[in-house]
Design a protein around this motif. Structure first.
Motif, PDB file in Angstrom:
ATOM      1  N   PHE A 105       0.817  -1.213   0.000  1.00 41.22           N
ATOM      2  CA  PHE A 105       0.000   0.000   0.000  1.00 41.22           C
ATOM      3  C   PHE A 105       0.848   1.259   0.000  1.00 41.22           C
ATOM      4  N   ASN A 106       2.036   1.116   0.588  1.00 40.43           N
ATOM      5  CA  ASN A 106       2.995   2.195   0.551  1.00 40.43           C
ATOM      6  C   ASN A 106       3.281   2.600  -0.890  1.00 40.43           C
ATOM      7  N   VAL A 107       3.507   1.612  -1.734  1.00 41.48           N
ATOM      8  CA  VAL A 107       3.848   1.888  -3.128  1.00 41.48           C
ATOM      9  C   VAL A 107       2.645   2.486  -3.861  1.00 41.48           C
ATOM     10  N   VAL A 108       1.443   2.003  -3.523  1.00 39.79           N
ATOM     11  CA  VAL A 108       0.236   2.570  -4.153  1.00 39.79           C
ATOM     12  C   VAL A 108       0.179   4.078  -3.912  1.00 39.79           C
ATOM     13  N   LYS A 109       0.531   4.494  -2.706  1.00 35.62           N
ATOM     14  CA  LYS A 109       0.505   5.920  -2.385  1.00 35.62           C
ATOM     15  C   LYS A 109       1.726   6.650  -2.934  1.00 35.62           C
ATOM     16  N   LEU A 110       2.814   5.895  -3.060  1.00 41.56           N
ATOM     17  CA  LEU A 110       4.042   6.503  -3.583  1.00 41.56           C
ATOM     18  C   LEU A 110       3.871   6.962  -5.023  1.00 41.56           C
ATOM     19  N   ILE A 111       3.109   6.217  -5.829  1.00 38.93           N
ATOM     20  CA  ILE A 111       3.012   6.546  -7.261  1.00 38.93           C
ATOM     21  C   ILE A 111       2.520   7.989  -7.485  1.00 38.93           C
ATOM     22  N   PRO A 112       1.331   8.350  -6.975  1.00 37.74           N
ATOM     23  CA  PRO A 112       0.911   9.745  -7.217  1.00 37.74           C
ATOM     24  C   PRO A 112       1.800  10.761  -6.515  1.00 37.74           C
ATOM     25  N   LEU A 113       2.289  10.396  -5.318  1.00 37.69           N
ATOM     26  CA  LEU A 113       3.147  11.342  -4.594  1.00 37.69           C
ATOM     27  C   LEU A 113       4.413  11.636  -5.385  1.00 37.69           C
ATOM     28  N   LEU A 114       4.999  10.577  -5.940  1.00 36.36           N
ATOM     29  CA  LEU A 114       6.259  10.746  -6.659  1.00 36.36           C
ATOM     30  C   LEU A 114       6.048  11.557  -7.937  1.00 36.36           C
ATOM     31  N   LEU A 115       4.988  11.229  -8.675  1.00 37.43           N
ATOM     32  CA  LEU A 115       4.733  11.955  -9.926  1.00 37.43           C
ATOM     33  C   LEU A 115       4.489  13.440  -9.651  1.00 37.43           C
ATOM     34  N   CYS A 116       3.644  13.723  -8.655  1.00 34.52           N
ATOM     35  CA  CYS A 116       3.375  15.133  -8.334  1.00 34.52           C
ATOM     36  C   CYS A 116       4.651  15.815  -7.845  1.00 34.52           C
TER      37      CYS A 116
ATOM     38  N   PRO B 270       2.321   0.494 -14.893  1.00 33.56           N
ATOM     39  CA  PRO B 270       2.751   1.447 -15.924  1.00 33.56           C
ATOM     40  C   PRO B 270       3.010   2.837 -15.343  1.00 33.56           C
ATOM     41  N   SER B 271       2.161   3.257 -14.390  1.00 31.65           N
ATOM     42  CA  SER B 271       2.386   4.569 -13.780  1.00 31.65           C
ATOM     43  C   SER B 271       3.662   4.569 -12.959  1.00 31.65           C
ATOM     44  N   LEU B 272       3.880   3.475 -12.242  1.00 37.86           N
ATOM     45  CA  LEU B 272       5.093   3.375 -11.434  1.00 37.86           C
ATOM     46  C   LEU B 272       6.326   3.450 -12.327  1.00 37.86           C
ATOM     47  N   LEU B 273       6.238   2.748 -13.458  1.00 36.57           N
ATOM     48  CA  LEU B 273       7.358   2.730 -14.407  1.00 36.57           C
ATOM     49  C   LEU B 273       7.635   4.139 -14.913  1.00 36.57           C
ATOM     50  N   ILE B 274       6.570   4.848 -15.305  1.00 37.10           N
ATOM     51  CA  ILE B 274       6.755   6.215 -15.807  1.00 37.10           C
ATOM     52  C   ILE B 274       7.422   7.062 -14.732  1.00 37.10           C
ATOM     53  N   ALA B 275       6.940   6.935 -13.494  1.00 38.75           N
ATOM     54  CA  ALA B 275       7.496   7.735 -12.401  1.00 38.75           C
ATOM     55  C   ALA B 275       8.972   7.419 -12.202  1.00 38.75           C
ATOM     56  N   LEU B 276       9.299   6.130 -12.209  1.00 40.52           N
ATOM     57  CA  LEU B 276      10.693   5.753 -11.943  1.00 40.52           C
ATOM     58  C   LEU B 276      11.613   6.212 -13.081  1.00 40.52           C
ATOM     59  N   ILE B 277      11.116   6.130 -14.329  1.00 40.23           N
ATOM     60  CA  ILE B 277      11.930   6.597 -15.449  1.00 40.23           C
ATOM     61  C   ILE B 277      12.147   8.103 -15.343  1.00 40.23           C
ATOM     62  N   LEU B 278      11.100   8.798 -14.893  1.00 41.12           N
ATOM     63  CA  LEU B 278      11.181  10.254 -14.851  1.00 41.12           C
ATOM     64  C   LEU B 278      12.121  10.765 -13.761  1.00 41.12           C
ATOM     65  N   VAL B 279      12.404   9.946 -12.734  1.00 45.91           N
ATOM     66  CA  VAL B 279      13.283  10.418 -11.661  1.00 45.91           C
ATOM     67  C   VAL B 279      14.645  10.850 -12.218  1.00 45.91           C
ATOM     68  N   PRO B 280      15.391   9.967 -12.916  1.00 46.32           N
ATOM     69  CA  PRO B 280      16.652  10.439 -13.484  1.00 46.32           C
ATOM     70  C   PRO B 280      16.463  11.466 -14.597  1.00 46.32           C
ATOM     71  N   VAL B 281      15.366  11.351 -15.333  1.00 45.63           N
ATOM     72  CA  VAL B 281      15.155  12.292 -16.439  1.00 45.63           C
ATOM     73  C   VAL B 281      15.024  13.719 -15.905  1.00 45.63           C
ATOM     74  N   ILE B 282      14.192  13.886 -14.884  1.00 46.47           N
ATOM     75  CA  ILE B 282      14.008  15.231 -14.320  1.00 46.47           C
ATOM     76  C   ILE B 282      15.302  15.712 -13.669  1.00 46.47           C
ATOM     77  N   TYR B 283      16.009  14.769 -13.029  1.00 41.10           N
ATOM     78  CA  TYR B 283      17.273  15.146 -12.394  1.00 41.10           C
ATOM     79  C   TYR B 283      18.234  15.697 -13.430  1.00 41.10           C
ATOM     80  N   LEU B 284      18.391  14.967 -14.533  1.00 42.80           N
ATOM     81  CA  LEU B 284      19.319  15.400 -15.575  1.00 42.80           C
ATOM     82  C   LEU B 284      18.823  16.678 -16.247  1.00 42.80           C
ATOM     83  N   PHE B 285      17.511  16.764 -16.403  1.00 46.50           N
ATOM     84  CA  PHE B 285      16.922  17.955 -17.015  1.00 46.50           C
ATOM     85  C   PHE B 285      17.299  19.199 -16.219  1.00 46.50           C
ATOM     86  N   LEU B 286      17.191  19.086 -14.883  1.00 48.21           N
ATOM     87  CA  LEU B 286      17.499  20.249 -14.054  1.00 48.21           C
ATOM     88  C   LEU B 286      19.000  20.515 -13.986  1.00 48.21           C
ATOM     89  N   LYS B 287      19.808  19.447 -13.995  1.00 41.59           N
ATOM     90  CA  LYS B 287      21.246  19.608 -13.768  1.00 41.59           C
ATOM     91  C   LYS B 287      22.014  19.881 -15.054  1.00 41.59           C
TER      92      LYS B 287
END
Lengths: 443, 368
Positions: free
Chosen positions: B65-76, B204-221
């Protein structure tokens, strides 16, 4: 600064999202296709197995399981202290816990505010060994249904929904008959011929209660109108208070009824009474006589324990099990004792109003269940005659008996006909003496 | 004669160990305050805490259930980290999430009904991104053109989005097979996101979120626009002299921020609810909680993973208190609220240090 470069970055980002999405979709489709083939193959094998099992079952019927002890849990959407919906369910739970204390262990989880949280609570309760789970909000219907599929060994009962499964039944205690009885009294008491209704959400349940109330008003007082204002909340004492005052001051209503999970409207009426402007009111869901000793005439009370008692006893006896609840739907009314007329348990009409209600005569002839005719009964007598009629095994009266016209003058129920369950459950129109509209777009 | 003075000084270089230790101390402080409440209720706080953290972080039930809540939290949070980097206060992730949910519903029930899932599901994500982004674009343009405070506009647009959902479920989109209840019809199977079996995790949402973590990091840096965002966030005037276009930065950060919240909304309706329903059920305040997880991570996308996981756990842990310890739910809100308050206020210890100065009369020299 080259705008194009930045544009490229944005486009690339959007592309990444799109690609991720498309990749997800492709992979999904691919895995679905793969699993379809696999499932087709395995189905052939399992069909054969099922056939064998069926043959075995026919030879010896499975013994009905009778659980020795039952652990039952309730999941509520609101706080137990709301003095309305959740309070009513929890009172039912406490009564059955006491009644069946030898074999029943109960637990309640209040304030589960949304559906996904409910799914989580269900998982937790199942892990802790609860065999019967009651979910008491419409919001929980889908997650309860999914949980019933996930946990085939647990019995689920969902209140107010329409989805059922082999181990999931539904139940509801409906107040529309009581609202009709309250309407009879309201029609008699109003001097301004304006009766107010503070309503919660525009859903069929509330609409049917308003209509039943208005039908009662009309029977006693054809000139009176029912003015409806919407709160768009189930629990909102502040808004209920505001709308009650609006109905009294702006619409000149002198009798109010309401659907809201607090005694706010009753308190407003008591305040007006003390200021020298009596406004009478009907208590909702829980006994509210104490909040308005001088103004609370009658009201609607619920007895969820009657339904809980029946369900749990049948589970204990093995009549209900995890395979036969697909068509178990309680829609319990006066006849079953799931609802009661009154502003307190055992007080159908506040004694303060007895003499005035006995002095007002209604211009109609009523046939008693035993066949005798009563001409021009007093409102007081009429209420109790109707109450008895609706309590019968085959009720000889129902408020939704034609002719009934809607606000636009269309004949909705032909003379002599009675509305059935489905028509009542999907009601989206007001009867002709209701003033106000059903919002088509929420609030 | 000597006097002791207390002086609060700005600290610019914070050692790493302090950055780790201070939040931990903050959490401990909050826990010990709540321990008093547990004791009053007659519950041994140590056992209670052990149970909460065990259930939330160490059991499969909790982690699921932690992960269920993590998905929207992480994306936002990912989106918010971009906006906050530019010092743009997007408080509207909640509303942008709901717009994504509306987009998904439109695709699933009306626009692409009957299409296969490999078309419907990507289309939901793309349109969810677009709806969320457009919703965020309005405050961005208002801020860029008329200097309208984005905190107010984004917050207010949350309420508009909520009312819009209510309008749709009570009005034009009210289900035809739902006994007139204010919910839409159920999404067809093609529009339901696949789940990890036995859980509510829509991968699929979790996957998008996890892919976006490094993408956003690199985008900002690493990108020029990411650099411009940082400069603009630190000093908008300097950014202007450096030729950074304010409107462009505002629009880009809000589009990303709103779009990612929109994707979170798609996940919630297509993954969990399979229909549009009351806004409070679609999102239990994820858009607001994400503000806190983003701050906790110091706007660093990589740190968002632990903070959203921790907060997902707190949300689950709060429910554990309710179910197992049979405490009233007000204690749960107190629990979550106190942890938040002490975490946010401990931030000051990272930015300032308190010094005791012994001041002599002869000279104002500082001895310690």
């Amino acid at each position: 600064m080259s705008m194009t470069k930045n544009l490229i970055v944005v486009v690339v980002l959007a592309a990444i999202c799109a690609i991720a999405g498309f990749a997800g979709g492709w992979f999904l489709a691919w895995s679905r296709a793969k699993s379809t083939i696999a499932s087709l193959e395995s189905r052939a094998a399992s069909l054969e197995l099922q056939l064998q099992q069926l043959q075995q079952q026919q030879q010896q019927p499975p013994p009905t399981q009778k659980p020795q002890k039952i652990k039952a849990a309730w999941i509520y959407i609101g706080p137990v202290e709301d003095y309305g919906w959740t309070y009513g369910h929890d009172r039912g739970r406490r009564i059955v816990a006491e009644l069946f204390k030898d074999w029943l262990e109960v637990h309640a989880v209040p304030d589960v505010r949304d559906a996904s949280k409910c799914a989580q609570v269900i998982d937790k309760l199942v892990a802790e060994g609860y065999q019967v789970i009651f979910t008491t909000s419409f919001e929980f219907m889908d997650v309860t249904y999914e949980a019933a599929k996930r946990y085939p060994d647990v019995i689920f009962f969902h209140c107010s929904g329409y989805k059922r499964y082999k181990n999931m039944g539904t139940y509801f205690a409906d107040l529309y008959q009581i609202y009709y009885l309250n309407g009879l009294i309201a029609g008699a008491l109003t001097k301004t011929n304006r009766v107010g209704y503070v309503a919660a959400h525009p859903i069929p349940e509330v609409i049917r209660h308003i209509n039943a109330f208005a039908i009662g008003v009309k029977e006693v007082n054809p000139k009176a109108k029912v003015y409806v204002l919407w709160i768009h909340e189930w629990y909102a004492p502040d808004k209920a208070r505001e709308l009650a005052e609006t109905l009294i001051n702006k619409y000149n209503c002198d009798v109010l009824a309401f659907t809201e999970d607090s005694p706010a409207v009753v308190e407003v009426c008591q305040e007006y009474y003390e200021k020298g402007k009596p406004v009478y009111v009907f208590s909702h869901y829980s006994p509210m006589l104490n909040y308005g000793k001088d103004v609370c005439v009658s009201g609607q009370l619920v007895h969820w324990e009657v339904i809980y008692e029946d369900i749990l006893l049948k589970i204990k006896q093995g009549i209900y099990n995890t395979t036969n609840l697909e068509n178990v739907d309680y829609w319990w009314l006066l006849r079953e004792g799931a609802v009661e007329l009154g502003c307190d348990y055992g007080v159908p009409i506040n004694p303060k109003f007895e003499s005035i209600l006995k002095s007002i005569r209604v211009n109609e002839t009523v046939v008693l269940p035993n066949g005798t005719l009563v001409e021009n009964p007093s409102v007081y007598d009429l209420v109790f005659i109707r109450l008895e009629q609706m309590k019968q095994d085959n009720p000889t009266f129902d408020p939704f008996t034609g002719p009934i016209y809607d606000q636009d003058g269309n004949l909705r129920v032909p003379p002599g006909e009675r509305l059935g369950h489905d028509a009542l459950w999907t009601m989206d129109w007001f009867v002709d003496n209701v003033v106000g509209e059903i919002p088509k777009g929420g609030g | 004669m000597k006097k002791i003075r207390i002086r609060v000084e700005r600290v610019y270089e914070v050692p790493l160990w302090l950055r780790i230790v201070i939040p931990i101390i903050a959490i401990l402080v909050a826990l010990s305050i709540i321990a008093i409440i547990f004791l009053i209720q007659g519950i041994n706080p140590i056992i209670a805490y052990a149970e909460i953290f065990h259930d939330a972080f160490l059991t499969t039930y909790g982690i699921k259930f932690n992960v269920v809540k993590l998905i929207p939290l992480l994306l936002c949070s990912l989106g918010l980290s971009v906006a906050f980097k530019a010092n743009v206060w997007n408080i509207g992730a909640e509303g942008q999430l709901l717009m994504g949910a509306i987009a998904a519903t439109w695709i699933a029930l009306f626009k692409l009904k009957g299409y296969p899932s490999y078309i419907v599901i990507p289309a939901m994500y793309v349109l969810g991104f677009i709806f969320g982004a457009l919703w965020a674009l309005i405050p961005a343009l208002l801020k860029a053109k008329f200097e309208v405070n984005e905190i107010i506009t984004t917050l207010m647009m949350n309420y508009i989005a909520m009312k819009l959902v209510l309008f749709l479920i009570y009005g034009p989109w009210r289900g035809t097979t739902t006994w007139k209840y204010p919910i839409t019809d159920e999404f067809p199977a093609e529009a339901q996101l696949p789940l990890i079996p036995g859980t509510l995790i829509h991968w699929p949402s979790l996957l998008i979120a996890l892919i976006l973590v490094p993408v956003i990091y690199l985008f900002l840096k690493r990108t020029k626009i990411g650099y411009e965002i940082s400069v603009f966030g630190l000093n908008p005037n300097a950014a202007r002299y450096a030729g950074i276009n304010k409107t462009k930065v505002l629009v880009i950060v809000m589009l990303i921020s709103g779009g990612l919240a929109g994707i979170a909304g798609v996940g919630e309706v297509a993954g969990i609810h399979h229909r549009l329903r009351y806004p409070s059920s679609i999102s239990s305040g994820y858009g607001y909680t994400a503000i806190i997880t983003t701050w906790l991570a110091k706007l660093n996308p990589l740190l968002l993973l632990p903070t959203t996981f921790f907060f997902g756990g707190l949300l689950v842990g709060g429910d554990v208190i309710k179910i197992d310890l049979r405490l009233p739910s007000s204690v749960v809100y107190l629990f979550n609220g106190l942890i938040l308050t002490s975490l946010v206020s401990s931030d000051i210890l990272l930015r300032y240090r308190i010094r005791l100065l012994v001041v002599g009369e002869e000279d104002d020299k500082c001895h310690s």
